[in-house]
Design a protein around this motif. Sequence first.
Motif, PDB file in Angstrom:
ATOM      1  N   CYS A 166       0.855  -1.186   0.000  1.00  0.00           N
ATOM      2  CA  CYS A 166       0.000   0.000   0.000  1.00  0.00           C
ATOM      3  C   CYS A 166       0.890   1.234   0.000  1.00  0.00           C
ATOM      4  CB  CYS A 166      -0.893  -0.005   1.245  1.00  0.00           C
ATOM      5  SG  CYS A 166      -1.878   1.486   1.458  1.00  0.00           S
ATOM      6  N   LEU A 167       0.634   2.160  -0.925  1.00  0.00           N
ATOM      7  CA  LEU A 167       1.370   3.427  -0.926  1.00  0.00           C
ATOM      8  C   LEU A 167       0.871   4.278   0.230  1.00  0.00           C
ATOM      9  CD1 LEU A 167       3.327   5.473  -2.169  1.00  0.00           C
ATOM     10  CD2 LEU A 167       1.479   6.197  -3.700  1.00  0.00           C
ATOM     11  N   LEU A 168       1.747   4.553   1.182  1.00  0.00           N
ATOM     12  CA  LEU A 168       1.358   5.306   2.364  1.00  0.00           C
ATOM     13  C   LEU A 168       1.409   6.810   2.109  1.00  0.00           C
ATOM     14  CD1 LEU A 168       0.542   5.406   5.313  1.00  0.00           C
ATOM     15  CD2 LEU A 168       2.937   5.099   5.953  1.00  0.00           C
ATOM     16  N   THR A 169       2.500   7.283   1.514  1.00  0.00           N
ATOM     17  CA  THR A 169       2.608   8.721   1.243  1.00  0.00           C
ATOM     18  C   THR A 169       3.760   8.992   0.286  1.00  0.00           C
ATOM     19  OG1 THR A 169       2.754  10.919   2.261  1.00  0.00           O
ATOM     20  CG2 THR A 169       4.139   9.206   3.206  1.00  0.00           C
ATOM     21  N   MET A 170       3.768  10.204  -0.267  1.00  0.00           N
ATOM     22  CA  MET A 170       4.867  10.697  -1.091  1.00  0.00           C
ATOM     23  C   MET A 170       5.155  12.134  -0.695  1.00  0.00           C
ATOM     24  SD  MET A 170       3.702   9.342  -4.905  1.00  0.00           S
ATOM     25  CE  MET A 170       5.211   9.931  -5.695  1.00  0.00           C
ATOM     26  N   TRP A 171       6.410  12.534  -0.839  1.00  0.00           N
ATOM     27  CA  TRP A 171       6.775  13.934  -0.607  1.00  0.00           C
ATOM     28  C   TRP A 171       8.109  14.224  -1.295  1.00  0.00           C
ATOM     29  CZ3 TRP A 171       7.806  10.085   2.853  1.00  0.00           C
ATOM     30  CH2 TRP A 171       9.059  10.053   3.463  1.00  0.00           C
ATOM     31  N   GLY A 172       8.453  15.486  -1.341  1.00  0.00           N
ATOM     32  CA  GLY A 172       9.694  15.894  -1.969  1.00  0.00           C
ATOM     33  C   GLY A 172      10.532  16.753  -1.037  1.00  0.00           C
ATOM     34  N   ALA A 178      -7.877  24.410   2.950  1.00  0.00           N
ATOM     35  CA  ALA A 178      -7.355  24.580   4.311  1.00  0.00           C
ATOM     36  C   ALA A 178      -5.835  24.450   4.365  1.00  0.00           C
ATOM     37  CB  ALA A 178      -8.001  23.555   5.257  1.00  0.00           C
ATOM     38  N   HIS A 179      -5.176  24.631   3.215  1.00  0.00           N
ATOM     39  CA  HIS A 179      -3.708  24.554   3.214  1.00  0.00           C
ATOM     40  C   HIS A 179      -3.129  25.694   4.051  1.00  0.00           C
ATOM     41  CE1 HIS A 179       0.338  23.716   1.924  1.00  0.00           C
ATOM     42  NE2 HIS A 179       0.482  24.962   1.504  1.00  0.00           N
ATOM     43  N   LYS A 180      -2.243  25.338   4.972  1.00  0.00           N
ATOM     44  CA  LYS A 180      -1.725  26.303   5.949  1.00  0.00           C
ATOM     45  C   LYS A 180      -0.210  26.484   5.863  1.00  0.00           C
ATOM     46  CE  LYS A 180      -3.492  23.398   8.715  1.00  0.00           C
ATOM     47  NZ  LYS A 180      -4.166  22.650   7.642  1.00  0.00           N
ATOM     48  N   GLY A 181       0.448  25.718   5.006  1.00  0.00           N
ATOM     49  CA  GLY A 181       1.900  25.810   4.929  1.00  0.00           C
ATOM     50  C   GLY A 181       2.586  25.151   6.106  1.00  0.00           C
ATOM     51  N   VAL A 182       2.054  24.019   6.565  1.00  0.00           N
ATOM     52  CA  VAL A 182       2.594  23.347   7.750  1.00  0.00           C
ATOM     53  C   VAL A 182       4.045  22.929   7.544  1.00  0.00           C
ATOM     54  CG1 VAL A 182       2.396  21.251   9.147  1.00  0.00           C
ATOM     55  CG2 VAL A 182       0.363  22.587   8.651  1.00  0.00           C
ATOM     56  N   ALA A 183       4.354  22.351   6.387  1.00  0.00           N
ATOM     57  CA  ALA A 183       5.719  21.867   6.153  1.00  0.00           C
ATOM     58  C   ALA A 183       6.736  22.999   6.221  1.00  0.00           C
ATOM     59  CB  ALA A 183       5.796  21.160   4.795  1.00  0.00           C
ATOM     60  N   ALA A 216       7.603  12.012   8.719  1.00  0.00           N
ATOM     61  CA  ALA A 216       8.983  11.815   8.277  1.00  0.00           C
ATOM     62  C   ALA A 216       9.765  13.065   8.662  1.00  0.00           C
ATOM     63  CB  ALA A 216       9.040  11.584   6.772  1.00  0.00           C
ATOM     64  N   LEU A 217      10.730  12.881   9.518  1.00  0.00           N
ATOM     65  CA  LEU A 217      11.439  14.008  10.130  1.00  0.00           C
ATOM     66  C   LEU A 217      12.908  13.977   9.745  1.00  0.00           C
ATOM     67  CD1 LEU A 217      11.285  16.386  12.154  1.00  0.00           C
ATOM     68  CD2 LEU A 217      11.684  14.722  13.981  1.00  0.00           C
ATOM     69  N   GLN A 218      13.361  15.064   9.185  1.00  0.00           N
ATOM     70  CA  GLN A 218      14.778  15.228   8.832  1.00  0.00           C
ATOM     71  C   GLN A 218      15.338  16.357   9.689  1.00  0.00           C
ATOM     72  OE1 GLN A 218      15.420  16.067   4.697  1.00  0.00           O
ATOM     73  NE2 GLN A 218      17.646  15.977   4.822  1.00  0.00           N
ATOM     74  N   ALA A 219      16.297  16.031  10.509  1.00  0.00           N
ATOM     75  CA  ALA A 219      16.835  17.011  11.452  1.00  0.00           C
ATOM     76  C   ALA A 219      18.307  17.274  11.176  1.00  0.00           C
ATOM     77  CB  ALA A 219      16.653  16.528  12.877  1.00  0.00           C
ATOM     78  N   GLU A 220      18.762  18.434  11.659  1.00  0.00           N
ATOM     79  CA  GLU A 220      20.163  18.818  11.545  1.00  0.00           C
ATOM     80  C   GLU A 220      20.755  18.912  12.946  1.00  0.00           C
ATOM     81  OE1 GLU A 220      20.335  21.701   7.762  1.00  0.00           O
ATOM     82  OE2 GLU A 220      19.135  22.488   9.400  1.00  0.00           O
ATOM     83  N   HIS A 243       7.635  16.083   7.034  1.00  0.00           N
ATOM     84  CA  HIS A 243       6.448  15.758   6.236  1.00  0.00           C
ATOM     85  C   HIS A 243       5.460  14.998   7.112  1.00  0.00           C
ATOM     86  CE1 HIS A 243       3.895  14.467   2.927  1.00  0.00           C
ATOM     87  NE2 HIS A 243       4.001  13.227   3.378  1.00  0.00           N
ATOM     88  N   VAL A 244       4.212  15.468   7.148  1.00  0.00           N
ATOM     89  CA  VAL A 244       3.162  14.790   7.916  1.00  0.00           C
ATOM     90  C   VAL A 244       2.102  14.285   6.946  1.00  0.00           C
ATOM     91  CG1 VAL A 244       3.544  16.102  10.032  1.00  0.00           C
ATOM     92  CG2 VAL A 244       1.962  16.981   8.320  1.00  0.00           C
ATOM     93  N   HIS A 245       1.578  13.109   7.231  1.00  0.00           N
ATOM     94  CA  HIS A 245       0.598  12.497   6.320  1.00  0.00           C
ATOM     95  C   HIS A 245      -0.592  11.971   7.097  1.00  0.00           C
ATOM     96  CE1 HIS A 245      -0.879  10.402   2.749  1.00  0.00           C
ATOM     97  NE2 HIS A 245      -1.200   9.416   3.568  1.00  0.00           N
ATOM     98  N   ASP A 246      -1.788  12.344   6.616  1.00  0.00           N
ATOM     99  CA  ASP A 246      -3.048  11.879   7.194  1.00  0.00           C
ATOM    100  C   ASP A 246      -3.668  10.856   6.243  1.00  0.00           C
ATOM    101  OD1 ASP A 246      -5.326  13.033   9.324  1.00  0.00           O
ATOM    102  OD2 ASP A 246      -6.175  12.110   7.527  1.00  0.00           O
ATOM    103  N   PRO A 247      -4.276   9.780   6.760  1.00  0.00           N
ATOM    104  CA  PRO A 247      -4.865   8.762   5.875  1.00  0.00           C
ATOM    105  C   PRO A 247      -6.037   9.277   5.045  1.00  0.00           C
ATOM    106  CG  PRO A 247      -5.478   8.359   8.165  1.00  0.00           C
ATOM    107  CD  PRO A 247      -4.419   9.415   8.184  1.00  0.00           C
ATOM    108  N   SER A 248      -6.516  10.478   5.330  1.00  0.00           N
ATOM    109  CA  SER A 248      -7.574  11.049   4.495  1.00  0.00           C
ATOM    110  C   SER A 248      -7.122  11.203   3.046  1.00  0.00           C
ATOM    111  CB  SER A 248      -8.001  12.412   5.061  1.00  0.00           C
ATOM    112  OG  SER A 248      -8.513  12.274   6.371  1.00  0.00           O
TER     113      SER A 248
END
Length: 514
Positions: free
Chosen positions: A42-48, A194-199, A461-465, A474-479
Amino acid sequence: MPLEVIASQGTPLPANVPARRLMVDAHQWAAIAGQLHEADACLLTMWGADERDRSGLFHVFAAFLWSNQVVLLQHAMAGDHPAYPSLARWFPVAVRLQRAIYDLLGLETDEGDKRPWLRHDGWPEDCFPLRRDVSAAATYPNTPRPYPFVPVNGEGVHEIPVGPIHAGTIEPGHFRFSVVGEKVLRLEERLGYAHKGVAKRFEALSLQGGHRLAARVSGDSAVAFSWAYCAAAEALTGTAISPRTAYLRALALERERIANHLGDLGALGNDAGLAFGLMQFSALKERLLRLNQEVFDQRYLMNYVVPGGVKSDVGPRSVRLLLDEAAAIERDVVALRTIYDEHAGLQDRFKDAGQLTPSIAKAQGALGLVARASGIERDLRVNMPWAPYDDLHPAGMLRIEGDVAARVQVRFDEIVESLRLSRLLLEKLPQGSISAAIRAVNAERIGLGVIEGWRGPVMVALQAEESFAIRRCHVHDPSWQNWPLIEHAISGNIVPDFPLINKSFNLSYSGHDG
């Protein structure tokens, strides 16, 4: 090469569940995705991600649920004209995910729908907000243009536009019905309002503070998102939480599940003409929220799960209150279930309405409650258990009918099971600390947190320095997976049944729009 061998060659990822990452080229990206599809993944999510300041490259990611693990594909592209093969031929949900990636980063696919998805003319076509050279403070003139909905032609066909502003106190979304009389031929959704620019906002936060934003991605899933964020941060930094912390987080997660199911069952009864159900289930939900306030000092647990622990402990008196409440709620839910099951008018509205067949649910990649009501046995607490669910052995709930009635029954089943799990968690609650210090990140890495929320699996998915800075989150909701399924479920039904069918899914606009 067999998929098992390919996956075994991947690099283990820091995560709360088994996870591996594969660095692939364009050919491997498509080939492995095809193999995963054949293996019922199952494809869970995609991001760039924009890595031009480090390597001159863009990256695209695709996370799959397969064989009790997460497989993450990562593909790098040149910075001058970034493009990658579309996954939509195997995974239909990829269409909207890829459109969102283009709107935010400008990464193109080689085929598929090119219409904007999240960009409602809020920024120019040649501007991509998640690129490193675009300021989060930038503003742009808004010049709205008509969205090119797919037309449906034929004798007697006409369109009914609904939204994005609705009659109730709900989030914005547009639904374009093509109908003959009252029968729905086709529904096309338009989301992203409702896009808020969360990323982009995450990039300005610290590793220790990001959980507060994660909890507010979709307020009714605050525990699921904040736990997923903290699980990613803890895995990334090698921070071990105590067994008591894990138990208290699971208790909060199950209470979130119960509260949402109670609210939905009341609303579904009301939508079908049984106001009595709304009153009774609203009272039960209010009882739960008031005890949340007394025990956790907050009605909705947005600030309860924190990196390394939880905000407050549960003492002996609170344990007794929670156990007594669980018994009382279960008694009332069982009685109300009998009323719902035996109410002829209610069952007439529920049965056969908004049917999502198991074959369509599987082909479209359904997740969570919606999938389990259509015969798909997928619950990460059961199939991929993390602590403490590996000690609790939760039971999976399943129905095969795929209609509103099935989604109602799954909610009833899951309330009873969550109450059982809550009692187990309280009775077996280990001694120990409820906090641990988050360690520093010693190298730039990606960590994953995957939690089965009440709608389905949420992922962070968290990328930290170094210095506790967030580079990308990147946050993903099953909706994302389940919104397109409403377009299938409404087909052949009448327009007045849409509110009932839509409520039986009860998907998140905010969680989807990000």
